[in-house]
Design a protein around this motif. Structure first.
Motif, PDB file in Angstrom:
ATOM      1  N   CYS A 115       0.890  -1.309  -0.059  1.00  0.00           N
ATOM      2  CA  CYS A 115       0.010   0.073  -0.076  1.00  0.00           C
ATOM      3  C   CYS A 115       1.037   1.130   0.043  1.00  0.00           C
ATOM      4  O   CYS A 115       0.646   2.419  -0.482  1.00  0.00           O
ATOM      5  N   ALA A 116       1.834   1.297   0.731  1.00  0.00           N
ATOM      6  CA  ALA A 116       2.789   2.411   0.603  1.00  0.00           C
ATOM      7  C   ALA A 116       3.464   2.681  -0.536  1.00  0.00           C
ATOM      8  O   ALA A 116       3.589   4.061  -0.832  1.00  0.00           O
ATOM      9  N   MET A 117       3.934   1.306  -1.158  1.00  0.00           N
ATOM     10  CA  MET A 117       4.664   1.632  -2.398  1.00  0.00           C
ATOM     11  C   MET A 117       3.542   2.509  -3.460  1.00  0.00           C
ATOM     12  O   MET A 117       3.904   3.552  -4.225  1.00  0.00           O
ATOM     13  N   LEU A 118       2.236   1.920  -3.427  1.00  0.00           N
ATOM     14  CA  LEU A 118       1.397   2.352  -4.357  1.00  0.00           C
ATOM     15  C   LEU A 118       1.092   3.704  -3.979  1.00  0.00           C
ATOM     16  O   LEU A 118       1.055   4.590  -4.996  1.00  0.00           O
ATOM     17  N   VAL A 119       0.791   4.053  -2.957  1.00  0.00           N
ATOM     18  CA  VAL A 119       0.356   5.679  -2.457  1.00  0.00           C
ATOM     19  C   VAL A 119       1.413   6.575  -2.795  1.00  0.00           C
ATOM     20  O   VAL A 119       1.597   7.633  -3.357  1.00  0.00           O
ATOM     21  N   ALA A 120       2.637   6.181  -2.560  1.00  0.00           N
ATOM     22  CA  ALA A 120       4.048   7.011  -2.541  1.00  0.00           C
ATOM     23  C   ALA A 120       4.382   7.350  -4.002  1.00  0.00           C
ATOM     24  O   ALA A 120       4.846   8.388  -4.130  1.00  0.00           O
ATOM     25  N   ILE A 121       4.002   6.235  -4.825  1.00  0.00           N
ATOM     26  CA  ILE A 121       4.571   6.476  -6.105  1.00  0.00           C
ATOM     27  C   ILE A 121       3.537   7.168  -7.216  1.00  0.00           C
ATOM     28  O   ILE A 121       3.494   7.632  -8.154  1.00  0.00           O
ATOM     29  N   ALA A 122       2.132   6.737  -6.808  1.00  0.00           N
ATOM     30  CA  ALA A 122       1.005   7.077  -7.659  1.00  0.00           C
ATOM     31  C   ALA A 122       1.029   8.736  -8.075  1.00  0.00           C
ATOM     32  O   ALA A 122       0.905   8.944  -9.192  1.00  0.00           O
ATOM     33  N   PHE A 123       1.038   9.607  -7.241  1.00  0.00           N
ATOM     34  CA  PHE A 123       1.148  11.023  -7.385  1.00  0.00           C
ATOM     35  C   PHE A 123       2.185  11.301  -8.293  1.00  0.00           C
ATOM     36  O   PHE A 123       2.009  12.555  -8.789  1.00  0.00           O
ATOM     37  N   ALA A 124       3.416  10.669  -8.094  1.00  0.00           N
ATOM     38  CA  ALA A 124       4.539  10.889  -8.816  1.00  0.00           C
ATOM     39  C   ALA A 124       4.418  10.625 -10.346  1.00  0.00           C
ATOM     40  O   ALA A 124       5.042  11.232 -11.299  1.00  0.00           O
ATOM     41  N   ILE A 125       3.679   9.311 -10.543  1.00  0.00           N
ATOM     42  CA  ILE A 125       3.647   9.176 -12.023  1.00  0.00           C
ATOM     43  C   ILE A 125       2.749  10.015 -12.929  1.00  0.00           C
ATOM     44  O   ILE A 125       3.248  10.007 -14.115  1.00  0.00           O
ATOM     45  N   ILE A 126       1.661  10.570 -12.370  1.00  0.00           N
ATOM     46  CA  ILE A 126       0.964  11.412 -13.118  1.00  0.00           C
ATOM     47  C   ILE A 126       1.782  12.701 -13.899  1.00  0.00           C
ATOM     48  O   ILE A 126       1.484  12.826 -15.013  1.00  0.00           O
ATOM     49  N   PRO A 127       2.501  13.307 -12.790  1.00  0.00           N
ATOM     50  CA  PRO A 127       3.239  14.550 -13.516  1.00  0.00           C
ATOM     51  C   PRO A 127       4.402  13.996 -14.421  1.00  0.00           C
ATOM     52  O   PRO A 127       4.758  14.679 -15.403  1.00  0.00           O
ATOM     53  N   ALA A 391       7.141  20.486  -7.581  1.00  0.00           N
ATOM     54  CA  ALA A 391       8.269  19.592  -7.412  1.00  0.00           C
ATOM     55  C   ALA A 391       9.084  19.344  -8.594  1.00  0.00           C
ATOM     56  O   ALA A 391       8.636  19.202  -9.496  1.00  0.00           O
ATOM     57  N   PRO A 392      10.537  19.417  -8.463  1.00  0.00           N
ATOM     58  CA  PRO A 392      11.278  19.208  -9.628  1.00  0.00           C
ATOM     59  C   PRO A 392      11.214  17.832 -10.050  1.00  0.00           C
ATOM     60  O   PRO A 392      10.509  16.922  -9.442  1.00  0.00           O
ATOM     61  N   ALA A 393      10.928  17.567 -11.434  1.00  0.00           N
ATOM     62  CA  ALA A 393      10.801  16.514 -12.031  1.00  0.00           C
ATOM     63  C   ALA A 393      11.823  15.146 -11.492  1.00  0.00           C
ATOM     64  O   ALA A 393      11.005  14.057 -11.296  1.00  0.00           O
ATOM     65  N   GLU A 394      12.796  15.469 -11.193  1.00  0.00           N
ATOM     66  CA  GLU A 394      13.997  14.429 -10.851  1.00  0.00           C
ATOM     67  C   GLU A 394      13.585  13.961  -9.373  1.00  0.00           C
ATOM     68  O   GLU A 394      14.273  13.170  -8.694  1.00  0.00           O
ATOM     69  N   ARG A 395      12.773  14.755  -8.490  1.00  0.00           N
ATOM     70  CA  ARG A 395      12.358  14.449  -6.992  1.00  0.00           C
ATOM     71  C   ARG A 395      11.103  13.960  -7.133  1.00  0.00           C
ATOM     72  O   ARG A 395      10.624  14.592  -5.689  1.00  0.00           O
ATOM     73  N   GLN A 396      10.030  13.972  -7.837  1.00  0.00           N
ATOM     74  CA  GLN A 396       8.741  13.782  -7.758  1.00  0.00           C
ATOM     75  C   GLN A 396       8.329  12.431  -6.917  1.00  0.00           C
ATOM     76  O   GLN A 396       7.455  12.594  -6.240  1.00  0.00           O
ATOM     77  N   GLY A 397       9.253  11.573  -6.682  1.00  0.00           N
ATOM     78  CA  GLY A 397       9.134  10.222  -5.989  1.00  0.00           C
ATOM     79  C   GLY A 397       9.315  10.845  -4.571  1.00  0.00           C
ATOM     80  O   GLY A 397       8.372  10.494  -3.809  1.00  0.00           O
ATOM     81  N   SER A 398      10.063  11.493  -4.501  1.00  0.00           N
ATOM     82  CA  SER A 398      10.386  12.205  -2.867  1.00  0.00           C
ATOM     83  C   SER A 398       9.263  13.122  -2.427  1.00  0.00           C
ATOM     84  O   SER A 398       8.777  13.204  -1.340  1.00  0.00           O
ATOM     85  N   ALA A 399       8.910  13.764  -3.475  1.00  0.00           N
ATOM     86  CA  ALA A 399       7.931  14.963  -3.161  1.00  0.00           C
ATOM     87  C   ALA A 399       6.783  14.176  -2.743  1.00  0.00           C
ATOM     88  O   ALA A 399       5.757  14.482  -2.071  1.00  0.00           O
ATOM     89  N   SER A 400       6.297  13.121  -3.678  1.00  0.00           N
ATOM     90  CA  SER A 400       4.976  12.413  -3.313  1.00  0.00           C
ATOM     91  C   SER A 400       4.833  11.865  -2.122  1.00  0.00           C
ATOM     92  O   SER A 400       4.133  11.601  -1.412  1.00  0.00           O
ATOM     93  N   GLY A 401       6.149  11.103  -1.645  1.00  0.00           N
ATOM     94  CA  GLY A 401       6.458  10.633  -0.395  1.00  0.00           C
ATOM     95  C   GLY A 401       6.219  11.574   0.952  1.00  0.00           C
ATOM     96  O   GLY A 401       5.440  11.323   1.786  1.00  0.00           O
ATOM     97  N   VAL A 402       6.699  13.005   0.714  1.00  0.00           N
ATOM     98  CA  VAL A 402       6.378  13.824   1.531  1.00  0.00           C
ATOM     99  C   VAL A 402       5.137  14.157   1.524  1.00  0.00           C
ATOM    100  O   VAL A 402       4.382  14.347   2.797  1.00  0.00           O
TER     101      VAL A 402
END
Length: 466
Positions: A115-127, A391-402
């Protein structure tokens, strides 16, 4: 090179996989609750023991968001998203065949990681993979999926448990998870490894991951069990103290670490920081209302449980209609403007409801549910779009986690604070509305704070464009 129709098909499937991940993660946060008495009877355990089936999922799925957001930037979003579906599906299967409470709790741990993987990454995938002009619409669909998971969780759990077995509450995820893995592998692009290899050369912040997990887990545990054990009990006080120590050590570690788990550079962007702060306060009312309203309808209005569920469905139905529409609008205008109007509307709604709680009948409740659902419908999708675009493109995974960690903390704080306000009065006495009034006045105040931060985002963006 893919044709325009093939690209549109791929875009739609990307949105579907993200929305389905949001749906499943929220669904399994609520679908199990109604089955807990049946599970307790099956394994002959106490209510306190079986509550860990829910609590372990919540602890793991919240305290690992930062970790998996960082891993998404490091190894690629598609890989972590696919692994999230894989672990969620395996965890669901193991939950469904569990032979003991201990095995069920361990399986929920695995499911929570997925669940954490899905939630953390989902919002980063869209942009990352969708054109900018449709990201607002995509966030609206994803938010609608999450709302649908919340809305149908309890009813579906009750139906499945009643007609089949509590095991099918988990097993029903398996075929859908397998199909989702196929869709992820088929339609979400595998990122260019050139940039990723540069990231992989840097060391991974293992100590930071351990400190953040311990600190967030203890904080969420304290916020979610404080009502049960008492906010001044030694267990809760010790838990909060330990959480403060671990999180303090974590932030000190991140300041010095060359490749930190929490990329503090994200907060150098004032609009990003303000948008995240607005989210924290907005979600406090969202969660507080979700916690408080069933008590009000049952004890204040005397409605039976079935009727309460039907009344609360009004919120989800209206929200599911408003979310995608608001997302589309946020593709055409500055999202911070929509968020500001939405929080002004939510504040007014909460204040009005505070003074109409004692009105006879259900008209005030229905008006409130429609009004608040429209307010949050026009906040959540545009705000998701706004935060990730900052969030910068290269850090959108981290931004989604935050971002999702802040969401979870806002939800936990909302329940905690609303419960504390309500419990200080006679709110749980039939016919008394004092505690509810105080709580919704507080809800209006936190929305004003969220409005303030949204206005700061709008002002900052306006200055940057001049």
């Amino acid at each position: 090179m893919p044709s325009p129709s093939e690209r549109q098909t791929a875009f739609r499937w990307i949105v579907i996989t993200v929305a389905f991940g949001a749906f499943m993660s929220k669904l399994d946060s609520y679908i199990v609750n109604i089955s807990l008495p049946t599970i307790a009877a099956r394994f002959n355990v106490t209510t306190a023991e079986v509550s860990w089936v829910v609590l372990v999922y919540l602890l793991v799925s919240t305290s690992t968001l930062l970790l998996f957001g960082k891993l998404g930037d490091r190894f690629g979003l598609r890989k972590v998203f696919f692994l999230g579906y894989l672990l969620f599906t395996i965890g669901s299967l193991l939950c469904g065949v569990a032979l003991s409470l201990e095995m069920l709790i361990a399986s929920r741990f695995v499911q929570g990681l997925g669940c954490a993987m899905l939630v953390a990454i989902a919002f980063a995938i869209i942009p990352r993979f969708l054109p900018h002009e449709i990201t607002g619409w995509a966030f609206g669909i994803a938010a609608t999926g999450a709302a649908l998971g919340i809305a149908v969780g309890a009813p579906v759990g009750g139906i499945i448990t009643g007609f089949l077995s509590w095991r099918w509450v988990f097993l029903v995820n398996v075929p859908f998870g397998i199909f989702a893995m196929y869709a992820v592998n088929r339609y979400i692009p595998d990122e260019d490894g050139a940039a990723d290899r540069n990231i992989r050369k840097a060391g991974f912040d293992i100590l930071g991951a351990a400190l953040s997990f311990a600190g967030l887990a203890l904080l969420i545990y304290g916020l979610n069990t404080g009502r049960e054990f008492g906010w001044t009990s030694p267990r809760i006080i010790a838990g909060f103290a330990a959480a403060f120590v671990f999180l303090g050590a974590f932030f000190l570690r991140e300041i010095k670490c060359e490749e930190p788990l929490l990329d503090l550079r994200l907060f150098k962007s004032f609009p990003f920081s303000a948008a995240v702060a607005s989210t924290l306060f907005a979600y406090m009312l969202l969660a507080g209302n979700t916690f408080l309203l069933p008590f009000y309808l049952q004890m204040g209005k005397g409605l039976p449980t079935v009727a309460v569920g039907l009344v609360l469905m009004i919120y989800s139905v209206v929200y599911m209609a408003a979310g995608p529409f608001a997302g589309r609008i946020s593709d055409r205008m500055r999202p911070s403007i929509l968020c500001g109007f939405a929080m002004l509307s939510a504040a007014l709604c909460s204040f009005v409801f505070a003074f109409t709680l004692a009105a006879p009948g259900l008209l005030a409740v229905v008006v409130f549910l429609i009004w608040i659902s429209l307010s949050f419908g026009f906040f959540i999708s545009p705000n998701n779009n706004q935060v990730m675009s900052l969030a910068p493109a290269e850090r959108q995974g981290s931004a989604s986690g935050v971002f999702n960690t802040i969401n979870s903390l806002g939800l936990a704080l909302g329940v905690c604070l609303f419960e504390m306000i309500m419990s200080r009065s006679s709110a749980l006495q039939p016919g008394s509305f004092t505690g509810y009034k105080d709580a919704y006045l507080f809800g209006g105040i936190v929305c004003i704070v969220a409005l303030f931060f949204s206005l700061l985002v709008s002002r900052s963006q306006k200055n940057n464009t001049q």
